[in-house]
Design an enzyme around this catalytic site. Sequence first.
Site, PDB file in Angstrom:
ATOM      1  N   ASP A  59     -12.903   7.025   6.026  1.00 13.40           N
ATOM      2  CA  ASP A  59     -12.940   7.900   7.280  1.00 13.40           C
ATOM      3  C   ASP A  59     -13.858   9.088   6.983  1.00 13.40           C
ATOM      4  O   ASP A  59     -13.694   9.616   6.136  1.00 13.40           O
ATOM      5  CB  ASP A  59     -11.533   8.247   7.909  1.00 13.40           C
TER       6      ASP A  59
ATOM      7  N   GLU B 228       0.928  -1.100  -0.119  1.00  8.42           N
ATOM      8  CA  GLU B 228      -0.030  -0.055   0.014  1.00  8.42           C
ATOM      9  C   GLU B 228       0.877   1.171   0.082  1.00  8.42           C
ATOM     10  O   GLU B 228       1.773   1.585   0.802  1.00  8.42           O
ATOM     11  CB  GLU B 228      -0.973  -0.145   1.191  1.00  8.42           C
TER      12      GLU B 228
ATOM     13  N   HIS C 112      -0.038  -8.256   3.102  1.00 10.33           N
ATOM     14  CA  HIS C 112      -0.552  -6.910   2.622  1.00 10.33           C
ATOM     15  C   HIS C 112       0.411  -5.908   3.357  1.00 10.33           C
ATOM     16  O   HIS C 112       0.309  -6.178   4.690  1.00 10.33           O
ATOM     17  CB  HIS C 112      -1.798  -6.743   2.551  1.00 10.33           C
TER      18      HIS C 112
END
Length: 294
Positions: A102, A10, A265
């Site tokens: 969020d 990521e 990940h």
Amino acid sequence: MSSPVAVSFEFFPPSDEPMGRQLWEAVLRLAPLQPNFVSVTYGADGSTRTRTHECVLRILRETQLVVAPHLTCVGASRSEVLRIAQEYWQQGVRHLVALRGDAPPAHLSPEGSYRPHAAGFAYASDLVAGLAGVGKFDLSVAAYPEGHPESGTVEADLENLRRKVDAGAGRAITQFFFDTDIFLRYRDRCAAAGLRVRLVPGILPITRFPHMLRFAERCGASVPMWLRQRFDGLDEDPETRRMIAANVAIEQVQRLREHGVQEFHFYTLNRAELTYAICHALGLRPRLSEAQVA
């Protein structure tokens, strides 16, 4: 012989030129490990969305990597979100990470609870279902082994995950954790609940301990006392911090492998060094040069 390991990474879109250089250095350093995909995070405000889009397009244009942009449903109408998904599809993107996201202050009630956009997708499960009308994306979603801060319990999160899987998600990436047993118990609960989804542990290499503590507090991830003790007194000693951080994460992934985990990940925070070292310990070796990647 143990099964081969699969990884994904990521990144987040840079906000200025120096951060852009740091991101690109990390992409080129990690790309030769040939991850399954790389994801790019996405914020609720328009500027962050634009940066995400630009970052995704550059990776698509200048590397051979599979890119999985994050797509959230807070602060936008259904039509806006689906238009973005359609643009990604037209540009060749076939993987997405579908999240509620969020909520910005404008989408919180006076008591601080989440209020969906009046014309938007309320939750990630709604977004996953809606994306089916755009194209046959490979969809990843979030999972919370310690419960989402707003759901409060692991049981509630399992039900949320079930809705996302039923809507079409094929992979669930967990929030980061440091106690390996937390993930293993959660995996057992998913299996007992009949949830058939690829459950991928999210691994956070610790670059700065105080920042990690703030992340953990926000997302409800526990930080064990033994971990706090390992970093105690290292505020002015970055070299030892890096060594400890690498050791902690390598121990974590190796223990997970012993329990049959084959896919990981990594939340890279746009830094390659620790993630590269952990992948090396997992047995991954570059299969391309940086020149071949770019």
